[in-house]
Enzyme design. Structure first.
Site, short mmCIF file in Angstrom:
data_model
loop_
_atom_site.label_atom_id
_atom_site.label_comp_id
_atom_site.label_asym_id
_atom_site.label_seq_id
_atom_site.Cartn_x
_atom_site.Cartn_y
_atom_site.Cartn_z
N HIS A 43 98.63 -64.29 3.55
CA HIS A 43 97.22 -64.65 3.40
C HIS A 43 96.90 -65.90 4.22
CE1 HIS A 43 98.45 -68.02 0.88
NE2 HIS A 43 99.23 -67.17 0.22
N ASP A 298 103.88 -65.87 1.55
CA ASP A 298 105.01 -66.43 2.30
C ASP A 298 106.33 -65.92 1.73
OD1 ASP A 298 104.48 -67.80 -0.03
OD2 ASP A 298 104.84 -69.79 0.79
#
Length: 438
Positions: A43, A298
């Site tokens: 994101h 991540d």
């Protein structure tokens, strides 16, 4: 306060990560032509998910979007990623959106869902019949998701007791114990200055992420951070993804389902007989599709890269992406792994150990086979064999035994009571009296 060099310590017991800084483009003759692609991306820029107790910016007045939400910067990052993907896959995708060409999945989190939509806005500008407004240069495109606690593929949030046990075992390995001991000074320092007990790298990762975001917002960090930010806290935080997928079994149970899902796309495209789909209708649609997008975190990228032995102990930045692409060259099929960490830099071509940059399809399948689960649920729950079909979660074996036993006992009790009352039942309900004599 003096902190140790954690990177060197990790090197002594880690696998050899291969990170080839070679730029790559989709029209490179040496690499052939992209015929299908999976793209896993993080994101965009967000607000902190939470601040540490003593954080001077621990107030929503500094974060009007809310905790852990996508910012306008993040929206633009994802839009630019979509424009970059349009350039890369322009030969694969038509300018008009169609579900027959692309499929988009996201974790069930606001910032990833919004990132998926923003990237699609850059990938598909509405044209011709898809222009539904003269004022809005955007069109709605479906983004698929499932609740995090059921998502074993992208969010990696579905329960897996076997993974938890394996992670505990890994943390008790001598080399990991030594690594964690090297962070003791840092953990104590953070505990002293943040106002919370910092005992593991998950909390270190959260604190580093918060500090990083605050610097991106041009907020001045407290003086105590001068000795630990950006390093050694940045390097320490990056270790979390390597520890979460340190052993082959961790890789298989955490990132294996995602890698399996992506490779199944290629197998269907090539008619690989090693994969027989359960849903034939869905398989026919996948055969037509050419690009699959995964909007994640991540942790998604770091775990995937480390599972392929490609992680370089650097936190995947906002809007970074890993591309696993099926290519065709001279009548043969190959797979490449590419890392895109910035819209301003060319992507990096990665080389998985045991293969070349342009990895033959069959070789790639063989190399990744050990970390692909055959039945993820069965491997995660080896002691469970009964399933609740409504929730896809296992019943506890003891609970099932108690349930069945209780039912039998009730049945036996009712049967016994029935027999008892049958025996107590009078043979006649009345006695016929003799009539009086006249």
């Amino acid at each position: 306060m003096r902190f140790q060099n954690h990177g060197l310590i990790f090197f002594h017991f880690s696998l050899a990560f291969v990170f080839t800084k070679q730029t790559v483009s989709n029209d490179d003759d040496k690499l052939g032509t992209i015929v299908a692609a999976n793209v896993v991306f993080r994101h965009g820029h967000r607000t902190p998910t939470k601040c540490y107790p003593k954080d001077p910016y621990n107030n929503l007045s500094y974060w009007p979007e809310g905790w852990g939400e996508l910012t306008n910067i993040g929206k633009m990052q994802e839009y630019e990623l979509g424009r970059w993907l349009r350039q890369r896959f322009n030969h694969l995708l038509s300018e008009i959106y169609t579900r027959d060409e692309i499929h988009i999945v996201s974790t069930d989190v606001d910032r990833t869902l919004m990132s998926a939509e923003a990237s699609l806005a850059g990938l598909y500008l509405p044209k011709d019949s898809q222009r539904w407004s003269s004022d809005i240069k955007w069109q709605p495109i479906p983004v698929h998701t499932v609740p995090e606690h059921l998502d074993s593929i992208l969010a990696m949030g579905a329960p897996c007791p076997k993974y938890n046990l394996e992670s505990k075992r890994v943390m008790e390995l001598p080399q990991i114990v030594d690594l964690m001991a090297s962070f003791n000074d840092l953990l104590e320092y953070l505990t002293e200055h943040t106002g919370e007990k910092v005992t593991d790298l998950v909390k270190v990762q959260n604190i580093w992420s918060t500090l990083h975001i605050e610097t991106l917002h041009s907020y001045k960090l407290p003086e105590w951070t001068d000795t630990i930010y950006p390093n050694p806290i940045k390097t320490a935080a990056a270790h979390i993804y390597s520890l979460q997928t340190y052993s082959p079994e961790q890789k298989r149970l955490k990132s294996g389902p995602l890698l399996k899902d992506m490779l199944q796309h290629f197998k269907l495209k090539l008619g690989d007989s090693s994969y027989v789909p359960d849903n034939l209708e869905e398989a026919e649609l996948i055969k037509k599709q050419k690009v699959w997008l995964y909007s994640g975190h991540d942790e998604t990228l770091g775990s995937l890269l480390n599972s392929l032995n490609l992680y370089n102990l650097i936190n995947p930045p906002f809007a970074s992406a890993v591309l696993i692409e099926l290519r065709e060259k001279d009548g043969n099929n190959f797979i490449t792994v590419t890392y895109h960490n910035s819209t301003t830099e060319p992507p990096y071509l990665l080389t998985i150990p045991g293969c070349s940059e342009l990895c033959p399809y069959k070789t790639f399948i063989e190399l990744t086979h050990p970390i692909i689960p055959y039945d993820w649920f069965a491997e995660c729950h080896p002691s469970h064999r009964i399933y609740d079909l409504t929730t896809e979660l296992p019943y506890n074996s003891l609970a099932v035994f108690v349930m069945v036993t209780s039912t039998l006992l009730v049945f036996l009790l009712l049967a016994s009571m029935s027999i008892f009352w049958q025996k107590q039942k009078p043979t006649r309900f009345y006695r016929k009296l003799k009539p009086d004599s006249i």
